[in-house]
Each structure stands twice: as structure tokens, then as C-alpha cells.
Write a protein that holds these residues in place. Structure first.
Motif, mmCIF file in Angstrom:
data_model
loop_
_atom_site.group_PDB
_atom_site.id
_atom_site.type_symbol
_atom_site.label_atom_id
_atom_site.label_comp_id
_atom_site.label_asym_id
_atom_site.label_seq_id
_atom_site.Cartn_x
_atom_site.Cartn_y
_atom_site.Cartn_z
ATOM 1 N N GLU A 1 -1.063 9.251 2.922
ATOM 2 C CA GLU A 1 -1.596 8.284 1.961
ATOM 3 C C GLU A 1 -1.654 6.886 2.560
ATOM 4 O O GLU A 1 -2.610 6.138 2.355
ATOM 5 C CB GLU A 1 -0.735 8.268 0.692
ATOM 6 N N ILE A 2 -0.638 6.538 3.333
ATOM 7 C CA ILE A 2 -0.561 5.208 3.922
ATOM 8 C C ILE A 2 -1.568 5.026 5.045
ATOM 9 O O ILE A 2 -2.201 3.974 5.172
ATOM 10 C CB ILE A 2 0.868 4.943 4.442
ATOM 11 N N THR A 3 -1.758 6.047 5.869
ATOM 12 C CA THR A 3 -2.541 5.867 7.092
ATOM 13 C C THR A 3 -4.008 6.255 6.996
ATOM 14 O O THR A 3 -4.838 5.679 7.696
ATOM 15 C CB THR A 3 -1.918 6.656 8.257
ATOM 16 N N SER A 4 -4.355 7.215 6.159
ATOM 17 C CA SER A 4 -5.751 7.671 6.220
ATOM 18 C C SER A 4 -6.335 8.212 4.931
ATOM 19 O O SER A 4 -7.410 8.796 4.945
ATOM 20 C CB SER A 4 -5.880 8.763 7.300
ATOM 21 N N SER A 5 -5.685 8.001 3.808
ATOM 22 C CA SER A 5 -6.155 8.634 2.576
ATOM 23 C C SER A 5 -7.457 8.056 2.048
ATOM 24 O O SER A 5 -8.131 8.680 1.238
ATOM 25 C CB SER A 5 -5.080 8.528 1.484
ATOM 26 N N ASN A 6 -7.848 6.839 2.481
ATOM 27 C CA ASN A 6 -9.062 6.248 1.914
ATOM 28 C C ASN A 6 -10.307 6.576 2.722
ATOM 29 O O ASN A 6 -11.397 6.133 2.382
ATOM 30 C CB ASN A 6 -8.912 4.721 1.791
ATOM 31 N N LEU A 7 -10.175 7.351 3.780
ATOM 32 C CA LEU A 7 -11.341 7.703 4.582
ATOM 33 C C LEU A 7 -12.180 8.767 3.877
ATOM 34 O O LEU A 7 -11.662 9.758 3.374
ATOM 35 C CB LEU A 7 -10.917 8.230 5.952
ATOM 36 N N VAL A 8 -13.492 8.563 3.867
ATOM 37 C CA VAL A 8 -14.414 9.585 3.376
ATOM 38 C C VAL A 8 -14.919 10.392 4.553
ATOM 39 O O VAL A 8 -14.877 11.615 4.561
ATOM 40 C CB VAL A 8 -15.592 8.946 2.605
ATOM 41 N N ASP A 9 -15.421 9.696 5.569
ATOM 42 C CA ASP A 9 -15.787 10.354 6.815
ATOM 43 C C ASP A 9 -14.826 9.879 7.893
ATOM 44 O O ASP A 9 -14.222 8.813 7.793
ATOM 45 C CB ASP A 9 -17.231 10.055 7.210
ATOM 46 N N LEU A 10 -14.669 10.645 8.937
ATOM 47 C CA LEU A 10 -13.651 10.346 9.939
ATOM 48 C C LEU A 10 -13.945 9.083 10.728
ATOM 49 O O LEU A 10 -13.035 8.467 11.270
ATOM 50 C CB LEU A 10 -13.502 11.538 10.891
ATOM 51 N N VAL B 1 0.814 -1.215 0.000
ATOM 52 C CA VAL B 1 0.000 0.000 0.000
ATOM 53 C C VAL B 1 0.849 1.267 0.000
ATOM 54 O O VAL B 1 0.313 2.372 -0.052
ATOM 55 C CB VAL B 1 -0.953 0.027 1.209
ATOM 56 N N GLY B 2 2.165 1.107 0.054
ATOM 57 C CA GLY B 2 3.011 2.290 0.017
ATOM 58 C C GLY B 2 4.417 1.995 0.511
ATOM 59 O O GLY B 2 4.770 0.860 0.787
ATOM 60 N N VAL B 3 5.207 3.059 0.638
ATOM 61 C CA VAL B 3 6.578 2.967 1.134
ATOM 62 C C VAL B 3 6.776 4.069 2.172
ATOM 63 O O VAL B 3 6.406 5.223 1.942
ATOM 64 C CB VAL B 3 7.606 3.139 -0.013
ATOM 65 N N ASN C 1 -12.842 3.120 -2.515
ATOM 66 C CA ASN C 1 -12.402 1.813 -3.004
ATOM 67 C C ASN C 1 -11.155 1.991 -3.859
ATOM 68 O O ASN C 1 -10.612 3.098 -3.990
ATOM 69 C CB ASN C 1 -13.528 1.086 -3.750
ATOM 70 N N LYS C 2 -10.686 0.899 -4.474
ATOM 71 C CA LYS C 2 -9.442 0.958 -5.248
ATOM 72 C C LYS C 2 -9.544 1.891 -6.447
ATOM 73 O O LYS C 2 -8.536 2.330 -6.997
ATOM 74 C CB LYS C 2 -9.048 -0.450 -5.711
#
Length: 268
Positions: free
Chosen positions: A197-206, A185-187, A213-214
Motif C-alpha cells: 500500500e505504501i510503495t505501489s498501491s496507486n499505480l494503474v499501469d506499471l 501515507v501509511g505506517v 487519485n485520492k
């Protein structure tokens, strides 16, 4: 160390079509049955899930539709597997949250009795998490080699977190990060945009009730519409919006849900 066993203990792991314990199916099962005398019996079977395996899942475990098209279905092996597991306790890694629930669902669909209530269930992941604490104090000791005095004091915790992050970046700089399914998922880099990007970029709401999704599309991350596009659900099931707005959800979740709903109206 030899395990002290009164009953056989069967370690098992599943490869599946996905991570939904209700909807997804087994494509491979491997079991290692350890007898009280130390003897081990290993069996591994590919399973035809009777549904397509998503390509993104195949890329993780390496099993494609072609690999299982001639394999038996779970229903074909359910009785013999249940007999093999008869009188055996169960063990594995993360089996309580995923493998056991999914295995039981497969047995129920096959019409084969498989009662876990009288078996001992041992999850090595839970032992790992209980013994290797995931608290700030434990992280401070692990990464910084220091004891966190005044733990739960806001200032002490904040300063310790700063030191922990500095130590993490120094320790892992340039290393790959993989998720629970082994997908990269990253470096790790000394770059806050990368760490975000690694820890929280896919969240829409907190609260994480909705995530990206991908393909970068908003999907629900809970309940009966898990992994379904939020916009699609709001269009086809308008009552779901009202249920969430009147429900015990954070205001931030409701705000983001409303933004998606209004965006859909504007595009119609």
C-alpha cells in the motif's frame, strides 16, 4: 559555516494551490536573502492566488481561501519582489523541479521580467541526493553495515535486497511514512500488504502513466491531461486513445488503457 558569497543568495520556499508548475498558483512565499557580509533579510507574504485552494492542499500547508482573500495577488507584488531579488542568486530545496519553474510562470503571467539564466541556482536537494547515494550498495551499507561485493551480480543484488528489506522493517516498524508534501501515507509494518500500500498501491499501469487519485479513480499522470480522469478524457477526446495506442508506450500501459476504454463502453 559562513557561506562564501560574491552575490546575495536568496533562499526561498513556496506554498501553492497544488503541484502543477503550469496551472497552480502561489499562496505564500518566504524568502531569506543572505548578503555577502552575512546579514540576512527575511520576508514572508501570503498571496491571493485568485483561484480556489483545494481543500486537500489546504490540509497540508494549513492555508485556506479565507486566509488569503484579502492578501495581495502575485501581480500586485511582482515588481517589488523582482526588485528585491535583483542581482541575487537563488537557493532552496527542490527548487529546480518545482519552485523556480512555478515562480517564473507567476512572473510571466504578471508581465514582469525575471531572468534566471544569469543567476546561480543552488538546490540543496540535489546535493543531498548526489552525496547520499540512493543505490542498492549505499542502502546495503546504511541499513546492514556491509559492503556489497559483486554489485550488479543478479544473485548478490537479490540477496542484498532481502537483507535491506529485513533491516528496513526492523528499523522503521511502527513509524509513520509521509510523502513529499508532508502528508501521512501509511505506517511501516512487518506486513507485505501494508508495504505494498505504501510503495505501489496507486499505480494503474506499471510505468506510472496512470495512477489512482485520492478517491481511487484512474487519472493520467503525465502530459496535458495530468490529474484528469482517464475515462473522462477517453470519452471527450477519443483521439487521445489512438495517439497513445500508436505511441511509444509500454504494452502494459496500452493494455490497461484499453481495459478502461472497454469498461466505459460497457457502462454506456
Amino acid at each position: 559555516m559562513k557561506l562564501n558569497l560574491k552575490n546575495p543568495l536568496t533562499f526561498f520556499d513556496l506554498e501553492t494551490t497544488g503541484t502543477n508548475t503550469v496551472q497552480d498558483r502561489i499562496v505564500e512565499i518566504s524568502v531569506v536573502k543572505v548578503m555577502p557580509n552575512g546579514e540576512t533579510i527575511t520576508k514572508t507574504n501570503k498571496i491571493n492566488p485568485t483561484v480556489p485552494i483545494p481543500v486537500e492542499t489546504s490540509l497540508i500547508h494549513g492555508i485556506y481561501d479565507e486566509d488569503v482573500k484579502d492578501a495581495p495577488t502575485f501581480k500586485n507584488i511582482a515588481k517589488s519582489l523582482a526588485q528585491f531579488l535583483e542581482g541575487s542568486d537563488l537557493a532552496g530545496f527542490n527548487i529546480l523541479k518545482f519552485d523556480v519553474p512555478l515562480l517564473v510562470e507567476e512572473f510571466l503571467r504578471a508581465g514582469v521580467e525575471f531572468d534566471t539564466s544569469k543567476r546561480k541556482l543552488i538546490d540543496a536537494q540535489k546535493i543531498f541526493h548526489m552525496m547520499e547515494k540512493r543505490t542498492l550498495s549505499a542502502a546495503y551499507q546504511f541499513y546492514c553495515g556491509k559492503t556489497l561485493d559483486d554489485a550488479h551480480s543478479a544473485e548478490a543484488d537479490t540477496l542484498a535486497t532481502l537483507e535491506v528489506l529485513q533491516a528496513q522493517v526492523a528499523k522503521y516498524d511502527g513509524e509513520d511514512v509521509v510523502d513529499n508534501l508532508g502528508k501521512k501515507v501509511g505506517v511501516i509494518k512487518n506486513d507485505m500488504a501494508v508495504l505494498h500500500e505504501i510503495t505501489s498501491s496507486n499505480l494503474v499501469d506499471l510505468a506510472g502513466r496512470m495512477v489512482l487519485n485520492k478517491d481511487g479513480q484512474e487519472v493520467f499522470n503525465f502530459g496535458k491531461f495530468r490529474n484528469r480522469l482517464v475515462s473522462e478524457v477517453l470519452e471527450k477526446e477519443p483521439g487521445y486513445y489512438n495517439w497513445m495506442m500508436n505511441g511509444d508506450f509500454p504494452q502494459d500501459t496500452k493494455r490497461k488503457l484499453t481495459e478502461i476504454k472497454l469498461r466505459g463502453i460497457g457502462n454506456s
